[in-house]
Enzyme design. Structure first.
Site, mmCIF file in Angstrom:
data_model
loop_
_atom_site.group_PDB
_atom_site.id
_atom_site.type_symbol
_atom_site.label_atom_id
_atom_site.label_comp_id
_atom_site.label_asym_id
_atom_site.label_seq_id
_atom_site.Cartn_x
_atom_site.Cartn_y
_atom_site.Cartn_z
ATOM 1 N N GLU A 79 -11.553 -0.295 -8.901
ATOM 2 C CA GLU A 79 -12.603 -0.449 -7.882
ATOM 3 C C GLU A 79 -13.823 0.357 -8.259
ATOM 4 O O GLU A 79 -13.733 1.496 -8.690
ATOM 5 C CB GLU A 79 -12.080 -0.005 -6.504
ATOM 6 N N HIS A 92 -12.119 -6.728 -1.074
ATOM 7 C CA HIS A 92 -11.274 -5.986 -0.126
ATOM 8 C C HIS A 92 -11.865 -6.111 1.272
ATOM 9 O O HIS A 92 -13.024 -6.484 1.433
ATOM 10 C CB HIS A 92 -11.225 -4.500 -0.523
ATOM 11 N N ASP A 102 -1.472 -1.878 -3.900
ATOM 12 C CA ASP A 102 -2.810 -1.842 -3.301
ATOM 13 C C ASP A 102 -3.284 -0.383 -3.227
ATOM 14 O O ASP A 102 -2.557 0.480 -2.731
ATOM 15 C CB ASP A 102 -2.709 -2.458 -1.886
ATOM 16 N N SER A 134 0.847 -1.199 0.000
ATOM 17 C CA SER A 134 0.000 0.000 0.000
ATOM 18 C C SER A 134 0.878 1.243 0.000
ATOM 19 O O SER A 134 2.105 1.156 0.158
ATOM 20 C CB SER A 134 -0.869 0.002 1.261
ATOM 21 N N ALA A 141 -11.353 -8.181 3.691
ATOM 22 C CA ALA A 141 -11.880 -9.539 3.839
ATOM 23 C C ALA A 141 -11.224 -10.332 4.968
ATOM 24 O O ALA A 141 -11.295 -11.547 4.989
ATOM 25 C CB ALA A 141 -11.747 -10.289 2.516
HETATM 26 ZN ZN LIG Z 1 -8.650 -2.363 0.127
#
Ligand SMILES: [Zn+2]
Length: 309
Positions: A134, A211, A82, A50, A213
């Site tokens: 997304e 996501h 990410d 990320s 999860a």
């Molecule tokens: Zn995410």
């Protein structure tokens, strides 16, 4: 053994009822715990980074650690960005050697999200890199999940089909009720499986991504709290729900919170039980072991991905 894209992994997972685990990495111990688990389970693997991880560990360290993991384990690994928030960070990661990037345009209007995603897809594909986008907004725990709130934030199936056709994106993260962090639901956990099935029916060849999860494993939360932590009421997505999702087009399951909890629970326990110790290897070692066995459990019992390498 190499850095690979997720293309073949997803094509295989799409035809079957398992998903590839995508685990967030921030340092050496986390990477080692995850890759050793994947090796033992002979499972396909995505390691993701990320913006926060890039800031914490610096991009060059993470890239070299993942290369070292490939060298050490002989695994094929996908290195994924990410939640890339703009074209520049996606381009940077493509140029650095990532094999997959996410452009998260979910905060933008539909058309703007399409334009941004398309720009990233064009650049990435020209360099042999795949792209995740997304559509829809992940629920926050504050969100009141009534029907109106759902249709306002969850992924619209028709829009998903239009989005994929117009952008040429390789995989799509959808919103069906999960959220980031350790506090995913206030009451009963709820995921909109009817919506998931509808999306999967309209775009059956597009791998879908879940996501937020983590299941927020109760044993780790309990251990954290037992050894001086304060994380009451933490709740994740039940494992059974993840299994159901993988049978309806979810090919990639993102897990970060469970790694954090596993690591922190072990470190907390060690420091409380052995107050005289001060060698970081003494507590980072068990933390790495805890990550490994948690990831093995996920791969085997939740993602159903053992032996699918
Ligand atoms: Zn995410």
């Amino acid at each position: 053994m190499a850095l690979v894209t997720s293309k073949e992994m997803f094509a295989k997972a799409l035809k079957s009822d398992y998903a590839v685990g995508a685990f967030n990495v921030n340092n050496m111990e986390i990477i080692q715990g995850i890759v050793d688990a994947a090796k033992e389970e002979q499972a396909p693997l995505i390691l993701q980074v990320s913006a926060g991880a890039r800031k914490y560990a610096k991009p060059a360290y993470l890239l070299k650690l993942v290369e070292a993991a490939i060298l050490d384990t002989g695994l094929d690994i996908v290195l994924h960005l990410d939640h890339g928030e703009d074209f520049d960070i996606c381009k940077k990661c493509v140029d650095d050697g990532f094999t997959s990037v996410m452009i998260d345009g979910s905060k933008h209007e539909f058309k703007e999200n399409i334009a941004l995603t398309k720009e990233v897809v064009e650049y990435a594909h020209a360099h042999g890199v795949v792209v995740e986008a997304e559509l829809g907004k992940l629920a926050g725990v504050e969100d009141n999940i009534n029907v109106d709130a759902r249709s306002a934030t969850f992924t619209d199936p028709q829009e998903a089909a239009e989005f994929v056709a117009k952008t040429g994106v390789d995989s799509l993260a959808i919103a069906i009720g999960t959220s980031h962090g350790a506090y995913k639901f206030k009451g009963e956990p709820y995921l909109d499986f009817e919506r998931l099935k509808e999306i999967h029916k309209l775009i059956p060849d597009t791998p879908l991504v879940l996501h937020g999860a983590s299941t927020v494993l109760p044993e780790f939360v309990a251990r954290c709290n037992e050894y001086g932590g304060n994380i009451p009421g933490a709740q994740g997505v039940p494992e059974e729900m993840i299994r159901t999702a993988t049978a309806h087009g979810i090919c990639k399951v993102n897990i970060d919170t469970d790694l954090r909890l596993a690591m922190t629970a072990e470190i907390r326990r060690f420091l409380i039980e052995k107050p005289a110790e001060f060698d970081p290897r003494k507590y980072l070692g068990p933390a790495r072991d805890a990550i490994k066995s948690m990831v093995q459990h996920k791969i085997k019992n939740v993602l159903n991905a053992s032996g699918q390498r």
